[in-house]
Design a protein around this motif. Structure first.
Motif, PDB file in Angstrom:
ATOM      1  N   VAL A 243       1.250 -10.160  -5.701  1.00  0.00           N
ATOM      2  CA  VAL A 243       0.296  -9.645  -4.720  1.00  0.00           C
ATOM      3  C   VAL A 243       0.925  -9.704  -3.338  1.00  0.00           C
ATOM      4  O   VAL A 243       1.686 -10.629  -3.035  1.00  0.00           O
ATOM      5  N   GLN A 256      -5.106 -11.315   2.002  1.00  0.00           N
ATOM      6  CA  GLN A 256      -4.617 -10.632   0.807  1.00  0.00           C
ATOM      7  C   GLN A 256      -4.740  -9.128   1.017  1.00  0.00           C
ATOM      8  O   GLN A 256      -5.796  -8.619   1.381  1.00  0.00           O
ATOM      9  N   THR A 258      -3.228  -6.531  -1.329  1.00  0.00           N
ATOM     10  CA  THR A 258      -3.313  -5.732  -2.551  1.00  0.00           C
ATOM     11  C   THR A 258      -4.123  -6.453  -3.610  1.00  0.00           C
ATOM     12  O   THR A 258      -4.357  -7.658  -3.519  1.00  0.00           O
ATOM     13  N   GLN A 259      -4.538  -5.717  -4.628  1.00  0.00           N
ATOM     14  CA  GLN A 259      -5.422  -6.251  -5.656  1.00  0.00           C
ATOM     15  C   GLN A 259      -4.677  -7.193  -6.605  1.00  0.00           C
ATOM     16  O   GLN A 259      -3.463  -7.182  -6.690  1.00  0.00           O
ATOM     17  N   ASN A 260      -5.461  -7.962  -7.349  1.00  0.00           N
ATOM     18  CA  ASN A 260      -4.899  -8.897  -8.314  1.00  0.00           C
ATOM     19  C   ASN A 260      -4.554  -8.241  -9.651  1.00  0.00           C
ATOM     20  O   ASN A 260      -3.944  -8.867 -10.507  1.00  0.00           O
ATOM     21  N   ASP A 261      -4.970  -6.994  -9.833  1.00  0.00           N
ATOM     22  CA  ASP A 261      -4.884  -6.365 -11.151  1.00  0.00           C
ATOM     23  C   ASP A 261      -3.498  -5.826 -11.482  1.00  0.00           C
ATOM     24  O   ASP A 261      -3.231  -5.484 -12.632  1.00  0.00           O
ATOM     25  N   ARG A 282       1.485   0.185 -12.596  1.00  0.00           N
ATOM     26  CA  ARG A 282       0.156   0.560 -13.054  1.00  0.00           C
ATOM     27  C   ARG A 282       0.293   1.633 -14.148  1.00  0.00           C
ATOM     28  O   ARG A 282       1.173   2.484 -14.072  1.00  0.00           O
ATOM     29  N   GLU A 298      -5.359   2.728   0.758  1.00  0.00           N
ATOM     30  CA  GLU A 298      -4.215   2.791  -0.155  1.00  0.00           C
ATOM     31  C   GLU A 298      -4.072   4.202  -0.724  1.00  0.00           C
ATOM     32  O   GLU A 298      -5.052   4.833  -1.110  1.00  0.00           O
TER      33      GLU A 298
END
Length: 363
Positions: A243, A256, A258-261, A282, A298
């Motif tokens: 991240v 934070q 960016t995402q955690n995914d 992704r 984004e």
């Protein structure tokens, strides 16, 4: 008769004056063809083309050498050809030299070379591993990492290799020094506290300060300074995914971005500090994205089934160069506008091109 002679000479003088003015104007026009206005209003004669340095195994001999090319992929010039790996290349801020490290003598030492391949200088000469180069903003000094004292510490030296000074002295691994744009601080990573965190210090090694605070086995890596030297962005993995975060060096307040995914990395900050380009894994592949510096808005820039990674902004922020494995086995270099348009493949090789770095003289 005297009056006629006087009139004749007067006409002759006027004629020569007209010819002289015409020649002077013609000369000025010709000279202006080789003059490019600079951003500060001064003129620069015979400006050099924008260049990009990278390393490559173009010979297929499992060595790496340095090359430069124009930003359109033309005029590729080989800079080094010694046996061994030449890599970690970084341009001096004044654009006059390229520093890199090489194991051509059996261990990793630091060298500099001019962009035309001339005047190679070996800066470090020891039996240890010297690497991770960062120039001071005035191009006068180089920070680097070495295990001279038995473990990984940060050192600084003059740009010609003189006056090597040890800046850190801790058990564990101090790594990845990055000079702040204002020259007042050096950010670096260290695992002295157990997990890898980001620290800052003054260029003489004083006033060390830890600025990231995670727990467990989280690693904070690859700090990148904002232009005003007040914050850094970095990558960490507190949730099991990479991240991107930003932290203020005074308050150590972390945001934070960016995402955690997804696994996000390869983060690069535009020269005005307003945009962050990064790569993200992704849907089974890695592509290039861009977002505002606060993590908002984004946008995906590349859409490919192969991997696109390691985005690098041009100094003026109008273009991004990146690596892609479109050939299937090795990486080639591509370029696009900052909005993802006008993509172009720059290199076509069988053995890979890596770590493109823009000359600071580029727009």
């Amino acid at each position: 008769m005297g009056k006629k002679n006087s009139s004749f000479f007067a006409l002759l003088i006027i004629f020569f004056f007209i010819i002289l003015c015409a020649c002077r104007d013609s000369g000025e026009a010709a000279s202006k063809e080789n003059v490019k206005p600079s951003l500060d209003g001064d003129s620069i004669a015979n400006p050099k083309p924008c260049q990009i340095v990278f390393h490559s195994d173009r010979d297929g001999d499992y060595d790496m050498d340095l090359f430069v090319m124009n930003a359109d992929g033309s005029n590729v010039v080989r800079l080094t050809s010694e046996k061994g790996y030449d890599w970690g290349q970084t341009w001096s801020p004044d654009g006059s030299r390229i520093a890199f490290y090489s194991d051509r003598d059996g261990d990793s030492d630091i060298y500099t070379i001019q962009p035309d391949g001339s005047n190679l200088l070996q800066l470090t000469q020891n039996e240890n591993e010297d690497h991770s180069i960062s120039w001071s903003p005035d191009s006068a000094h180089i920070a680097f990492v070495s295990n001279i004292d038995g473990d990984s510490e940060i050192y600084v030296m003059d740009a010609n290799g003189d006056n090597i000074q040890q800046l850190t002295n801790h058990t564990g691994r101090d790594d990845w020094p990055v000079w702040s744009p204002n020259g007042a601080l050096i950010a670096f990573t260290s695992d002295r506290a157990g997990n890898t965190e980001i620290y800052i210090m003054e260029p003489n090694g004083s006033n060390e300060k830890r600025i990231t605070f995670f727990s467990g086995d989280t690693k904070s890596l690859f700090p990148v300074w904002f232009p005003d030297s007040s914050r850094v962005i970095f990558k960490a993995n507190p949730h099991g995914k990479s991240v991107i975060f930003a932290t203020d060096i005074e308050s150590s307040f972390i945001v934070q971005l960016t995402q955690n995914d997804f696994n996000n990395g390869g983060h690069a900050l535009s020269s005005d500090g307003k945009k962050i380009a990064f790569d993200s894994f992704r849907d089974g592949t890695t592509n290039i994205f861009v977002m505002n510096a606060d993590g908002s808005n984004e946008k995906q820039l590349t859409f490919a089934e192969h991997s696109n990674s390691y985005p690098v902004w041009s100094p003026g922020g109008s273009r991004i160069i990146y690596e892609s494995d479109v050939s299937g086995d090795f990486l080639d270099l591509f370029i696009m506008d900052a909005d993802g348009s006008n993509g172009q493949q720059l290199t076509f090789t069988e053995f890979g091109e890596y770590e493109p770095v823009w000359s600071p003289l580029c727009e």
